[in-house]
Motif scaffolding. Sequence first.
Motif, short mmCIF file in Angstrom:
data_model
loop_
_atom_site.label_atom_id
_atom_site.label_comp_id
_atom_site.label_asym_id
_atom_site.label_seq_id
_atom_site.Cartn_x
_atom_site.Cartn_y
_atom_site.Cartn_z
N UNK A 76 -28.52 12.10 9.23
CA UNK A 76 -27.58 12.77 8.32
C UNK A 76 -27.02 14.05 8.94
N UNK A 77 -27.87 14.72 9.72
CA UNK A 77 -27.39 15.92 10.40
C UNK A 77 -26.29 15.60 11.40
N UNK A 78 -26.44 14.47 12.11
CA UNK A 78 -25.37 14.05 13.04
C UNK A 78 -24.09 13.69 12.29
N UNK A 79 -24.27 13.03 11.14
CA UNK A 79 -23.08 12.71 10.33
C UNK A 79 -22.34 13.99 9.89
N UNK A 80 -23.11 14.97 9.50
CA UNK A 80 -22.50 16.24 9.06
C UNK A 80 -21.74 16.92 10.21
N UNK A 81 -22.33 16.87 11.41
CA UNK A 81 -21.64 17.47 12.56
C UNK A 81 -20.32 16.77 12.82
N UNK A 82 -20.32 15.44 12.73
CA UNK A 82 -19.07 14.70 12.95
C UNK A 82 -18.02 15.03 11.88
N UNK A 83 -18.48 15.16 10.66
CA UNK A 83 -17.53 15.51 9.59
C UNK A 83 -16.97 16.92 9.81
N UNK A 84 -17.86 17.84 10.18
CA UNK A 84 -17.39 19.20 10.47
C UNK A 84 -16.35 19.18 11.60
N UNK A 85 -16.65 18.40 12.62
CA UNK A 85 -15.72 18.30 13.75
C UNK A 85 -14.38 17.71 13.30
N UNK A 86 -14.44 16.70 12.46
CA UNK A 86 -13.21 16.07 11.95
C UNK A 86 -12.42 17.07 11.10
N UNK A 87 -13.11 17.83 10.28
CA UNK A 87 -12.42 18.80 9.43
C UNK A 87 -11.74 19.89 10.27
N UNK A 88 -12.45 20.35 11.31
CA UNK A 88 -11.86 21.38 12.17
C UNK A 88 -10.61 20.86 12.87
N UNK A 89 -10.68 19.60 13.37
CA UNK A 89 -9.53 19.02 14.05
C UNK A 89 -8.36 18.83 13.07
N UNK A 90 -8.70 18.39 11.87
CA UNK A 90 -7.63 18.16 10.88
C UNK A 90 -6.98 19.47 10.46
N UNK A 91 -7.79 20.50 10.24
CA UNK A 91 -7.23 21.80 9.88
C UNK A 91 -6.38 22.37 11.01
N UNK A 92 -6.83 22.16 12.27
CA UNK A 92 -6.03 22.61 13.41
C UNK A 92 -4.71 21.87 13.49
N UNK A 93 -4.77 20.55 13.26
CA UNK A 93 -3.53 19.76 13.29
C UNK A 93 -2.58 20.19 12.18
N UNK A 94 -3.15 20.50 11.02
CA UNK A 94 -2.32 20.95 9.90
C UNK A 94 -1.66 22.28 10.24
N UNK A 95 -2.43 23.21 10.83
CA UNK A 95 -1.85 24.49 11.22
C UNK A 95 -0.78 24.31 12.29
N UNK A 96 -1.02 23.39 13.23
CA UNK A 96 -0.03 23.13 14.28
C UNK A 96 1.25 22.56 13.68
N UNK A 97 1.10 21.64 12.76
CA UNK A 97 2.28 21.05 12.11
C UNK A 97 3.08 22.10 11.34
N UNK A 98 2.37 22.96 10.61
CA UNK A 98 3.06 24.01 9.87
C UNK A 98 3.78 24.98 10.81
N UNK A 99 3.13 25.28 11.95
CA UNK A 99 3.76 26.18 12.91
C UNK A 99 5.02 25.56 13.49
N UNK A 100 4.93 24.28 13.85
CA UNK A 100 6.10 23.59 14.41
C UNK A 100 7.22 23.53 13.38
N UNK A 101 6.87 23.24 12.13
CA UNK A 101 7.89 23.20 11.07
C UNK A 101 8.56 24.57 10.90
N UNK A 102 7.74 25.63 10.95
CA UNK A 102 8.31 26.97 10.81
C UNK A 102 9.24 27.29 11.98
#
Length: 218
Positions: A76-102
């Motif tokens: 379960x700890x490994x699953x949590x790490x993967x989810x955290x990693x996915x969330x960080x990547x998704x938030x970064x992609x969202x910030x990148x998309x917003x920056x490009x749109x701006x």
Amino acid sequence: MMNRLFGKPKQESNALQTLDKLNETLEMLEKKEKVLLKKAGQEVEKAKEYTRAKNKRAAIQCLKRKRLYEQQVEQLGNFQLRIHDQMIMLEGAKATTETVDALRSGASAMKAMQKATNIDDVDKTMDEINEQTENMKQIQEALATPIGAAADFDEDDLERELEDLESEELENQLLQPATTAPLPSIPVPAGRQPARPVPQKRTAEEEELAALQAEMAL
């Protein structure tokens, strides 16, 4: 055009929904981890009781179940790490998309402003301003030009007349006698001779003026 208008909100909504789903999964895994840790602790307590009761076989079974729980906790700890990693990547992609749109919006706005104020329009506006300025100067010069009787006066004649007046005024000042006002007569008593008036000493300026008058009289 419609895709550009409605595509961005849809993408942003999908990103937010995905983040929410990942957060829910992470909370669920954390709850399971707590339950498994609690069960592993209970198995340790059971193993202690069986050990005190001299039931070695049962104590070993408890320790085996404890290790299974621990393996699940690690998983379960490994699953949590993967989810955290996915969330960080998704938030970064969202910030990148917003920056490009701006940046894209800023570039579009700049392009529109440059289109509204191109160099040809600026040159044309400056030419109009220069033309209006020149017309205003001509109007002011025309208003300042003398008209009627004043236009017939000769400026050279007027200057010569002014010079004659100045020369005449200077001559009058030089020819004016430097005399002082006469002293009032004082009555003399009988039997006394009036005293001679004491000649007053001229100043250097008065003497120079008297000499100039004498030369002009010659």
